[in-house]
Each structure stands twice: as C-alpha cells, then as structure tokens.
Write a protein that holds these residues in place. Structure first.
Motif, PDB file in Angstrom:
ATOM      1  N   ALA A  43       0.853  -1.195   0.000  1.00 50.91           N
ATOM      2  CA  ALA A  43       0.000   0.000   0.000  1.00 50.91           C
ATOM      3  C   ALA A  43       0.887   1.244   0.000  1.00 50.91           C
ATOM      4  O   ALA A  43       1.809   1.356   0.829  1.00 50.91           O
ATOM      5  CB  ALA A  43      -0.920   0.004   1.206  1.00 50.91           C
ATOM      6  N   PRO A  44       0.654   2.200  -0.892  1.00 51.96           N
ATOM      7  CA  PRO A  44       1.548   3.358  -0.997  1.00 51.96           C
ATOM      8  C   PRO A  44       1.460   4.328   0.168  1.00 51.96           C
ATOM      9  O   PRO A  44       2.394   5.103   0.387  1.00 51.96           O
ATOM     10  CB  PRO A  44       1.102   4.029  -2.303  1.00 51.96           C
ATOM     11  CG  PRO A  44      -0.301   3.581  -2.505  1.00 51.96           C
ATOM     12  CD  PRO A  44      -0.397   2.203  -1.926  1.00 51.96           C
ATOM     13  N   SER A  45       0.355   4.326   0.923  1.00 52.77           N
ATOM     14  CA  SER A  45       0.223   5.279   2.025  1.00 52.77           C
ATOM     15  C   SER A  45      -0.739   4.708   3.057  1.00 52.77           C
ATOM     16  O   SER A  45      -1.310   3.622   2.884  1.00 52.77           O
ATOM     17  CB  SER A  45      -0.282   6.637   1.517  1.00 52.77           C
ATOM     18  OG  SER A  45      -1.548   6.493   0.892  1.00 52.77           O
ATOM     19  N   ASP A  46      -0.918   5.465   4.121  1.00 49.12           N
ATOM     20  CA  ASP A  46      -1.842   5.067   5.191  1.00 49.12           C
ATOM     21  C   ASP A  46      -3.269   5.126   4.651  1.00 49.12           C
ATOM     22  O   ASP A  46      -3.704   6.172   4.157  1.00 49.12           O
ATOM     23  CB  ASP A  46      -1.685   6.014   6.373  1.00 49.12           C
ATOM     24  CG  ASP A  46      -2.574   5.634   7.539  1.00 49.12           C
ATOM     25  OD1 ASP A  46      -3.246   4.583   7.467  1.00 49.12           O
ATOM     26  OD2 ASP A  46      -2.606   6.388   8.529  1.00 49.12           O
ATOM     27  N   PRO A  47      -4.035   4.015   4.737  1.00 47.47           N
ATOM     28  CA  PRO A  47      -5.399   4.048   4.180  1.00 47.47           C
ATOM     29  C   PRO A  47      -6.327   5.005   4.903  1.00 47.47           C
ATOM     30  O   PRO A  47      -7.343   5.429   4.334  1.00 47.47           O
ATOM     31  CB  PRO A  47      -5.869   2.590   4.338  1.00 47.47           C
ATOM     32  CG  PRO A  47      -5.031   2.038   5.436  1.00 47.47           C
ATOM     33  CD  PRO A  47      -3.702   2.708   5.311  1.00 47.47           C
ATOM     34  N   GLY A  53      -6.819  18.804   1.798  1.00 47.86           N
ATOM     35  CA  GLY A  53      -6.457  19.726   0.735  1.00 47.86           C
ATOM     36  C   GLY A  53      -6.548  19.085  -0.641  1.00 47.86           C
ATOM     37  O   GLY A  53      -6.740  19.784  -1.642  1.00 47.86           O
ATOM     38  N   ASN A  54      -6.409  17.748  -0.705  1.00 50.18           N
ATOM     39  CA  ASN A  54      -6.500  17.028  -1.980  1.00 50.18           C
ATOM     40  C   ASN A  54      -7.775  16.201  -2.090  1.00 50.18           C
ATOM     41  O   ASN A  54      -7.835  15.268  -2.893  1.00 50.18           O
ATOM     42  CB  ASN A  54      -5.288  16.111  -2.145  1.00 50.18           C
ATOM     43  CG  ASN A  54      -4.019  16.875  -2.426  1.00 50.18           C
ATOM     44  OD1 ASN A  54      -4.041  17.883  -3.129  1.00 50.18           O
ATOM     45  ND2 ASN A  54      -2.911  16.406  -1.860  1.00 50.18           N
ATOM     46  N   ALA A  55      -8.781  16.508  -1.288  1.00 54.83           N
ATOM     47  CA  ALA A  55     -10.025  15.741  -1.319  1.00 54.83           C
ATOM     48  C   ALA A  55     -10.633  15.750  -2.720  1.00 54.83           C
ATOM     49  O   ALA A  55     -10.680  16.787  -3.393  1.00 54.83           O
ATOM     50  CB  ALA A  55     -11.018  16.305  -0.313  1.00 54.83           C
ATOM     51  N   LEU A  56     -11.055  14.580  -3.169  1.00 55.55           N
ATOM     52  CA  LEU A  56     -11.690  14.389  -4.479  1.00 55.55           C
ATOM     53  C   LEU A  56     -10.739  14.703  -5.635  1.00 55.55           C
ATOM     54  O   LEU A  56     -11.195  14.962  -6.757  1.00 55.55           O
ATOM     55  CB  LEU A  56     -12.965  15.231  -4.604  1.00 55.55           C
ATOM     56  CG  LEU A  56     -14.090  14.894  -3.623  1.00 55.55           C
ATOM     57  CD1 LEU A  56     -15.269  15.820  -3.837  1.00 55.55           C
ATOM     58  CD2 LEU A  56     -14.532  13.452  -3.783  1.00 55.55           C
ATOM     59  N   ALA A  57      -9.434  14.643  -5.363  1.00 56.14           N
ATOM     60  CA  ALA A  57      -8.467  14.869  -6.434  1.00 56.14           C
ATOM     61  C   ALA A  57      -8.385  13.624  -7.312  1.00 56.14           C
ATOM     62  O   ALA A  57      -8.558  12.493  -6.853  1.00 56.14           O
ATOM     63  CB  ALA A  57      -7.100  15.195  -5.849  1.00 56.14           C
ATOM     64  N   ALA A  61       0.660  11.458  -9.522  1.00 57.14           N
ATOM     65  CA  ALA A  61       1.858  10.688  -9.198  1.00 57.14           C
ATOM     66  C   ALA A  61       1.856  10.246  -7.743  1.00 57.14           C
ATOM     67  O   ALA A  61       2.356   9.169  -7.409  1.00 57.14           O
ATOM     68  CB  ALA A  61       3.101  11.520  -9.494  1.00 57.14           C
ATOM     69  N   ASP A  62       1.308  11.079  -6.852  1.00 62.72           N
ATOM     70  CA  ASP A  62       1.255  10.731  -5.431  1.00 62.72           C
ATOM     71  C   ASP A  62       0.085   9.800  -5.113  1.00 62.72           C
ATOM     72  O   ASP A  62       0.174   8.989  -4.181  1.00 62.72           O
ATOM     73  CB  ASP A  62       1.137  12.000  -4.585  1.00 62.72           C
ATOM     74  CG  ASP A  62       2.373  12.876  -4.707  1.00 62.72           C
ATOM     75  OD1 ASP A  62       3.468  12.308  -4.917  1.00 62.72           O
ATOM     76  OD2 ASP A  62       2.238  14.105  -4.602  1.00 62.72           O
ATOM     77  N   LEU A  75      -6.176   3.931  -3.719  1.00 70.78           N
ATOM     78  CA  LEU A  75      -5.454   2.691  -3.960  1.00 70.78           C
ATOM     79  C   LEU A  75      -5.126   1.968  -2.659  1.00 70.78           C
ATOM     80  O   LEU A  75      -5.280   0.746  -2.551  1.00 70.78           O
ATOM     81  CB  LEU A  75      -4.172   2.981  -4.741  1.00 70.78           C
ATOM     82  CG  LEU A  75      -3.252   1.774  -5.015  1.00 70.78           C
ATOM     83  CD1 LEU A  75      -3.997   0.694  -5.786  1.00 70.78           C
ATOM     84  CD2 LEU A  75      -2.006   2.209  -5.763  1.00 70.78           C
ATOM     85  N   SER A  76      -4.685   2.693  -1.659  1.00 65.96           N
ATOM     86  CA  SER A  76      -4.350   2.080  -0.374  1.00 65.96           C
ATOM     87  C   SER A  76      -5.584   1.460   0.268  1.00 65.96           C
ATOM     88  O   SER A  76      -5.522   0.365   0.837  1.00 65.96           O
ATOM     89  CB  SER A  76      -3.741   3.120   0.564  1.00 65.96           C
ATOM     90  OG  SER A  76      -2.542   3.649   0.020  1.00 65.96           O
TER      91      SER A  76
END
Length: 284
Positions: A43-47, A53-57, A61-62, A75-76
């Motif tokens: 998993a790329p980050s904490d689920p 600030g990035n909600a619904l983005a 790449a991140d 994805l996580s």
C-alpha cells in the motif's frame, strides 16, 4: 461387440472457448488473494491518512487512483479493503461448511426420525432471508464483522447440509461401506476415513461458490452502513463513502470498489462451478 464413442460437433471448440474464461477467473482470484496478503507492504500510504487539501483529487503521481471525499488514498484503501472483504466471506464459508457438513452427515447416515428433525430444522432457515437476519443481529450488537458473518453462516448452513445429506445417502449404499461394516468398523470410522474424503471435493466446490455470494452479501451490508466500522477499509464501505464523491462528479472512489466486487464474485463463481463440473465428470 464394441461401441464407438462419438463427440458432438463443436464440443471441442466450446471447451476451448470456456478454458480461457476459467483461467482468467482463476488469475483474478489469485491476484485478489495476493493483494490481500501483501496489502500492508505494498500500500503506498496510510489508508486512513487524511489530506483534506487534496479531497476528491483525480489520479496523480502521489495518488495513482485519486483521493476520496475524506482525503484518503483510494489505492491504499482498495488494497487494505481486500483483506476485510475476503476475511468476512472466508468466515462465513468456514462456519457454514463445518456446521452444514456435520448436520448433513448425521442426517444422511442415521436417517429415521433424526433425519426428519434435522432436515425440517434446516428448512426453517430458508423461510428467513439471510440478509434480514444479518440486519437484525447487527442492529442488536452494533457494527462489526463478527455479527454479520455468524448470521450469514447460519443462513448458508442449509445449502451445505442438504448437499452433504444427499451425498451421504448415496455413499452409504455403496459396496465399500457394507464391506467396512462387515469388518467391524464403527460408523464414525467409516464416515471420517472414507465417506467424508469421497464427498469433500463436491462440498468444497459448493463452498467456493458460496464464498462469492457471501462476499456480495457482506458488501451489501457494509454499503448500508451495517458492516465494518467507518474507518475500516472495506470495498462495500468504500462504495457507501463514495456516494458523496458521485454527487460532486468524482465517481472513481465508488466505481473502483464496485468493479472489484463484481469481478471477484464472478471469478469465484466461475472457478467453483468449473471445479464442480470436473468433480461431477470424474465421479463414477
């Protein structure tokens, strides 16, 4: 006199067409299981990490599959949600198969009044929908995975017990059973050492099909907000949480878990039916 066996026209082409579907579904099952096992490491980050600030983005790449309405990486949550989405159905299948085989084995082997009592008792469960039973139990005990798993296990038990009973009724009339009885083997020895291994492939094939249905039922409960807690990654819960994103024109966080649920359920059903067909062809 010899009899020539003929093959129906087009049968070979039909089997060739079905083989890729079976292999594709088997690959989907393997990928989903592998993702569930390796989810904490890939998993790329904490689920549950929130980035409002990035909600619904959208995909970036991140965040390769975008971010949901709460600012969590999609994805996580899909990867970690595979663990919960598969663990629940596994519990349903294990409990229902173990109890159903026991009930069906006793009913089919003993027969008589005990068979009638056990058969009528399991038939009563058919009159009560499994989803309704799960909703009632969850409303009493609150959110969590254990309550709906146990409720659905009770609902799935009659399917396994009736199948087991019919198989045991057929096995107990075979010559090898009579031979073991003459040799002085007890009923428990015959059932555990010989009858159960004979019927196990068919029961396991049915359990594979039940796994897909249990996954769909548990996802439906999570979508209704009656399954796992809100912060637990789960495909059904992701669909529930994704309603807000759909209203704002960002349906990806809700569509992706829907696609995974459908693909996984279909894959398990196809694999289970294929297994059942192969067992039926090999059974004399």
């Amino acid at each position: 006199m010899t009899v020539a066996l003929t093959r129906r026209p087009g049968l070979g082409r039909l089997k060739a067409a079905r083989a890729p579907l079976h292999l594709i579904c088997l690959g989907i099952v393997a990928l989903v299981v592998l993702a569930a096992v390796l989810a904490p490491w890939i998993a790329p980050s904490d689920p549950n990490g929130v980035d409002l600030g990035n909600a619904l983005a959208g995909p970036s790449a991140d965040h390769l599959l975008g971010v949901d309405a709460a600012g969590r990486d999609t994805l996580s949550r899909l990867l970690l949600g595979a663990r919960t989405s598969l663990l629940g159905p596994l519990g349903v299948v294990v409990f229902s198969t173990a109890a159903g085989v026991l009930v069906g084995l006793v009913a089919g082997w003993r027969g008589g009044w005990l068979d009638s009592v056990l058969s009528r008792s399991t038939e009563l469960v058919f009159a009560f929908p499994g989803m309704l039973l799960a909703i009632l139990i969850v409303s009493v005990y609150g959110e969590g995975l254990l309550a709906p798993v146990l409720a659905l296990a009770v609902a799935y038990l009659p399917y396994v017990s009736r199948l087991t009973r019919s198989l045991v009724l057929a096995e107990r009339t075979r010559p090898y059973v009579s031979a073991y009885r003459v040799q002085g083997h007890s009923a428990a020895q015959i059932c555990l050492r010989h009858v159960l291994p004979s019927i196990a492939p068919i029961v396991l094939a049915q359990s594979t099909i039940n796994f897909g249905y249990a996954l769909m039922d548990l996802a439906g409960l999570s979508f209704l907000g009656l399954g796992v807690p809100a912060l637990t990654p789960d495909w059904g819960r992701m669909v529930f949480d994704g309603q807000t994103a759909i209203q704002h024109g960002y349906p990806l966080s809700a569509i992706l878990p829907c696609v995974l649920i459908v693909l996984t359920v279909v894959a398990f059903n196809v694999v289970g039916e294929r297994w059942a067909d192969r067992v039926a062809r090999r059974t004399p």
